[in-house]
Motif scaffolding. Structure first.
Motif, PDB file in Angstrom:
ATOM      1  N   MET A 272       0.847  -1.184   0.000  1.00  0.00           N
ATOM      2  CA  MET A 272       0.000   0.000   0.000  1.00  0.00           C
ATOM      3  C   MET A 272       0.888   1.242   0.000  1.00  0.00           C
ATOM      4  O   MET A 272       1.757   1.395   0.845  1.00  0.00           O
ATOM      5  N   THR A 273       0.661   2.122  -0.960  1.00  0.00           N
ATOM      6  CA  THR A 273       1.424   3.373  -1.018  1.00  0.00           C
ATOM      7  C   THR A 273       0.785   4.413  -0.087  1.00  0.00           C
ATOM      8  O   THR A 273      -0.379   4.274   0.305  1.00  0.00           O
ATOM      9  N   PRO A 274       1.515   5.476   0.225  1.00  0.00           N
ATOM     10  CA  PRO A 274       0.891   6.547   1.000  1.00  0.00           C
ATOM     11  C   PRO A 274      -0.356   7.123   0.328  1.00  0.00           C
ATOM     12  O   PRO A 274      -1.321   7.485   1.003  1.00  0.00           O
ATOM     13  N   LEU A 275      -0.355   7.191  -1.001  1.00  0.00           N
ATOM     14  CA  LEU A 275      -1.527   7.709  -1.710  1.00  0.00           C
ATOM     15  C   LEU A 275      -2.729   6.788  -1.524  1.00  0.00           C
ATOM     16  O   LEU A 275      -3.841   7.248  -1.255  1.00  0.00           O
ATOM     17  N   GLU A 276      -2.514   5.477  -1.643  1.00  0.00           N
ATOM     18  CA  GLU A 276      -3.607   4.527  -1.427  1.00  0.00           C
ATOM     19  C   GLU A 276      -4.129   4.622   0.007  1.00  0.00           C
ATOM     20  O   GLU A 276      -5.331   4.571   0.249  1.00  0.00           O
ATOM     21  N   PHE A 277      -3.220   4.751   0.947  1.00  0.00           N
ATOM     22  CA  PHE A 277      -3.612   4.903   2.352  1.00  0.00           C
ATOM     23  C   PHE A 277      -4.439   6.168   2.553  1.00  0.00           C
ATOM     24  O   PHE A 277      -5.475   6.154   3.217  1.00  0.00           O
ATOM     25  N   ALA A 278      -3.989   7.278   1.971  1.00  0.00           N
ATOM     26  CA  ALA A 278      -4.683   8.554   2.152  1.00  0.00           C
ATOM     27  C   ALA A 278      -6.100   8.519   1.596  1.00  0.00           C
ATOM     28  O   ALA A 278      -6.956   9.289   2.038  1.00  0.00           O
ATOM     29  N   HIS A 279      -6.351   7.634   0.639  1.00  0.00           N
ATOM     30  CA  HIS A 279      -7.690   7.525   0.054  1.00  0.00           C
ATOM     31  C   HIS A 279      -8.655   6.700   0.912  1.00  0.00           C
ATOM     32  O   HIS A 279      -9.855   6.679   0.623  1.00  0.00           O
ATOM     33  N   LEU A 280      -8.167   6.009   1.940  1.00  0.00           N
ATOM     34  CA  LEU A 280      -9.092   5.282   2.808  1.00  0.00           C
ATOM     35  C   LEU A 280     -10.046   6.293   3.444  1.00  0.00           C
ATOM     36  O   LEU A 280      -9.617   7.353   3.911  1.00  0.00           O
ATOM     37  N   PRO A 281     -11.350   6.002   3.491  1.00  0.00           N
ATOM     38  CA  PRO A 281     -12.306   6.989   4.009  1.00  0.00           C
ATOM     39  C   PRO A 281     -11.989   7.487   5.424  1.00  0.00           C
ATOM     40  O   PRO A 281     -12.171   8.678   5.711  1.00  0.00           O
ATOM     41  N   ASP A 282     -11.488   6.596   6.299  1.00  0.00           N
ATOM     42  CA  ASP A 282     -11.206   7.063   7.657  1.00  0.00           C
ATOM     43  C   ASP A 282      -9.882   7.830   7.745  1.00  0.00           C
ATOM     44  O   ASP A 282      -9.539   8.357   8.801  1.00  0.00           O
ATOM     45  N   VAL A 283      -9.162   7.944   6.624  1.00  0.00           N
ATOM     46  CA  VAL A 283      -7.943   8.756   6.566  1.00  0.00           C
ATOM     47  C   VAL A 283      -8.205  10.062   5.804  1.00  0.00           C
ATOM     48  O   VAL A 283      -7.745  11.127   6.216  1.00  0.00           O
ATOM     49  N   SER A 284      -8.955   9.979   4.712  1.00  0.00           N
ATOM     50  CA  SER A 284      -9.216  11.185   3.911  1.00  0.00           C
ATOM     51  C   SER A 284     -10.273  12.091   4.536  1.00  0.00           C
ATOM     52  O   SER A 284     -10.313  13.285   4.246  1.00  0.00           O
ATOM     53  N   GLY A 285     -11.124  11.536   5.387  1.00  0.00           N
ATOM     54  CA  GLY A 285     -12.229  12.311   5.938  1.00  0.00           C
ATOM     55  C   GLY A 285     -11.884  13.307   7.021  1.00  0.00           C
ATOM     56  O   GLY A 285     -12.410  14.428   7.028  1.00  0.00           O
ATOM     57  N   PRO A 286     -11.014  12.963   8.003  1.00  0.00           N
ATOM     58  CA  PRO A 286     -10.764  13.888   9.118  1.00  0.00           C
ATOM     59  C   PRO A 286     -10.199  15.231   8.669  1.00  0.00           C
ATOM     60  O   PRO A 286      -9.364  15.304   7.778  1.00  0.00           O
ATOM     61  N   ARG A 287     -10.677  16.281   9.313  1.00  0.00           N
ATOM     62  CA  ARG A 287     -10.160  17.622   9.069  1.00  0.00           C
ATOM     63  C   ARG A 287      -8.905  17.814   9.906  1.00  0.00           C
ATOM     64  O   ARG A 287      -8.593  17.041  10.796  1.00  0.00           O
ATOM     65  N   TYR A 288      -8.171  18.893   9.603  1.00  0.00           N
ATOM     66  CA  TYR A 288      -6.907  19.161  10.275  1.00  0.00           C
ATOM     67  C   TYR A 288      -7.125  19.693  11.683  1.00  0.00           C
ATOM     68  O   TYR A 288      -7.970  20.554  11.906  1.00  0.00           O
ATOM     69  N   GLY A 289      -6.351  19.196  12.616  1.00  0.00           N
ATOM     70  CA  GLY A 289      -6.379  19.700  13.978  1.00  0.00           C
ATOM     71  C   GLY A 289      -5.001  19.614  14.587  1.00  0.00           C
ATOM     72  O   GLY A 289      -4.327  18.596  14.469  1.00  0.00           O
ATOM     73  N   PHE A 290      -4.559  20.671  15.203  1.00  0.00           N
ATOM     74  CA  PHE A 290      -3.235  20.652  15.813  1.00  0.00           C
ATOM     75  C   PHE A 290      -3.248  21.240  17.213  1.00  0.00           C
ATOM     76  O   PHE A 290      -2.516  20.799  18.076  1.00  0.00           O
ATOM     77  N   HIS A 291      -4.085  22.197  17.445  1.00  0.00           N
ATOM     78  CA  HIS A 291      -4.090  22.890  18.731  1.00  0.00           C
ATOM     79  C   HIS A 291      -4.716  22.033  19.824  1.00  0.00           C
ATOM     80  O   HIS A 291      -5.359  21.025  19.565  1.00  0.00           O
ATOM     81  N   ARG A 292      -4.543  22.454  21.055  1.00  0.00           N
ATOM     82  CA  ARG A 292      -5.011  21.702  22.218  1.00  0.00           C
ATOM     83  C   ARG A 292      -6.501  21.372  22.139  1.00  0.00           C
ATOM     84  O   ARG A 292      -6.937  20.313  22.546  1.00  0.00           O
ATOM     85  N   ASP A 293      -7.288  22.285  21.573  1.00  0.00           N
ATOM     86  CA  ASP A 293      -8.720  22.042  21.475  1.00  0.00           C
ATOM     87  C   ASP A 293      -9.098  21.181  20.274  1.00  0.00           C
ATOM     88  O   ASP A 293     -10.236  20.740  20.153  1.00  0.00           O
ATOM     89  N   ARG A 294      -8.154  20.945  19.364  1.00  0.00           N
ATOM     90  CA  ARG A 294      -8.398  20.092  18.195  1.00  0.00           C
ATOM     91  C   ARG A 294      -7.148  19.253  17.911  1.00  0.00           C
ATOM     92  O   ARG A 294      -6.526  19.391  16.858  1.00  0.00           O
ATOM     93  N   PRO A 295      -6.767  18.358  18.799  1.00  0.00           N
ATOM     94  CA  PRO A 295      -5.536  17.594  18.578  1.00  0.00           C
ATOM     95  C   PRO A 295      -5.703  16.531  17.493  1.00  0.00           C
ATOM     96  O   PRO A 295      -6.724  15.860  17.408  1.00  0.00           O
ATOM     97  N   GLY A 296      -4.677  16.397  16.649  1.00  0.00           N
ATOM     98  CA  GLY A 296      -4.686  15.339  15.649  1.00  0.00           C
ATOM     99  C   GLY A 296      -4.427  13.994  16.295  1.00  0.00           C
ATOM    100  O   GLY A 296      -3.810  13.903  17.361  1.00  0.00           O
ATOM    101  N   SER A 297      -4.905  12.933  15.668  1.00  0.00           N
ATOM    102  CA  SER A 297      -4.701  11.592  16.215  1.00  0.00           C
ATOM    103  C   SER A 297      -4.601  10.587  15.077  1.00  0.00           C
ATOM    104  O   SER A 297      -4.873  10.912  13.918  1.00  0.00           O
ATOM    105  N   PRO A 298      -4.227   9.343  15.387  1.00  0.00           N
ATOM    106  CA  PRO A 298      -4.114   8.329  14.342  1.00  0.00           C
ATOM    107  C   PRO A 298      -5.470   7.973  13.733  1.00  0.00           C
ATOM    108  O   PRO A 298      -6.489   7.991  14.425  1.00  0.00           O
ATOM    109  N   HIS A 299      -5.442   7.652  12.453  1.00  0.00           N
ATOM    110  CA  HIS A 299      -6.618   7.185  11.717  1.00  0.00           C
ATOM    111  C   HIS A 299      -6.163   6.101  10.753  1.00  0.00           C
ATOM    112  O   HIS A 299      -5.056   6.145  10.226  1.00  0.00           O
TER     113      HIS A 299
END
Length: 198
Positions: free
Chosen positions: A1-28
């Motif tokens: 699986m390439t990074p592009l194929e991975f990024a197309h998985l719905p649970d990977v492509s769907g999440p919006r960006y979050g970085f701050h304490r009130d919206r921390p990013g996490s694994p998907h």
């Protein structure tokens, strides 16, 4: 699986960006053998490390996850994690004049102001200087509070539309720009790369 194929998985492509304490990013898109906080958002290192942990030939340890997530003093972050997980042979620091061979890379860049960003680089075949597409999780806001270049989650600054969720299944969006090593070093003055063994 390439990074592009991975990024197309719905649970990977769907999440919006979050970085701050009130919206921390996490694994998907990956199950881990240890507990980490799960949120609705993604960020640059969460995207890269989720991919590495998913495709690794062995289970990702908490120590490797912490290195990749930049929770240690190792500035190579996910590049070093790729090596530890058996997905890359080594980590190199990019220098002016370097040429990247065709393939997929993990990159960890640092600006002169100390800001970091983890991305995938896809180096296109047969070009000198190397022509590079960037796959990343990004969503910093512009002066008006909107997503930068429309990016919000798994995306590319090289494509339109920018977000993976809006691209044709399994493909890049329309490529409107490519980068070179010189471009990368202009954006991130301290750059580490690991070529993925895929």
């Amino acid at each position: 699986m390439t990074p592009l194929e991975f990024a197309h998985l719905p649970d990977v492509s769907g999440p919006r960006y979050g970085f701050h304490r009130d919206r921390p990013g996490s694994p998907h898109g990956v199950e881990l053998g240890f507990n980490v906080r799960r949120t609705a958002w993604t960020n640059c290192v969460a995207l890269v490390m989720s991919y590495l942990a998913r495709v690794s030939p062995r289970e990702c340890s908490l120590a490797e996850w912490q290195i990749g997530m930049l929770n240690t003093s190792d500035r190579r972050g996910p590049c070093q994690a790729a090596v530890l997980l058996g997905l890359a042979q080594d980590v190199a620091r990019l220098e002016a004049g370097d040429h990247l061979a065709e393939g997929w890379y993990v990159m960890q860049g640092w600006t002169a102001m100390g800001g970091g960003h983890a991305v995938f680089l896809h180096v296109l075949p047969s070009a000198r200087p190397a022509q590079i597409l960037v796959l990343e999780a990004r969503g910093q806001t512009d002066a008006n509070g909107g997503p930068l270049k429309g990016q919000d989650g798994a995306s590319s600054r090289c494509c339109t539309p920018p977000n993976v969720r809006d691209w044709p299944a399994g493909k890049w969006g329309e490529v409107v720009d490519t980068l070179t090593v010189a471009d990368l070093l202009e954006i991130w003055q301290e750059c580490y790369v690991s070529r993925l063994l895929i």
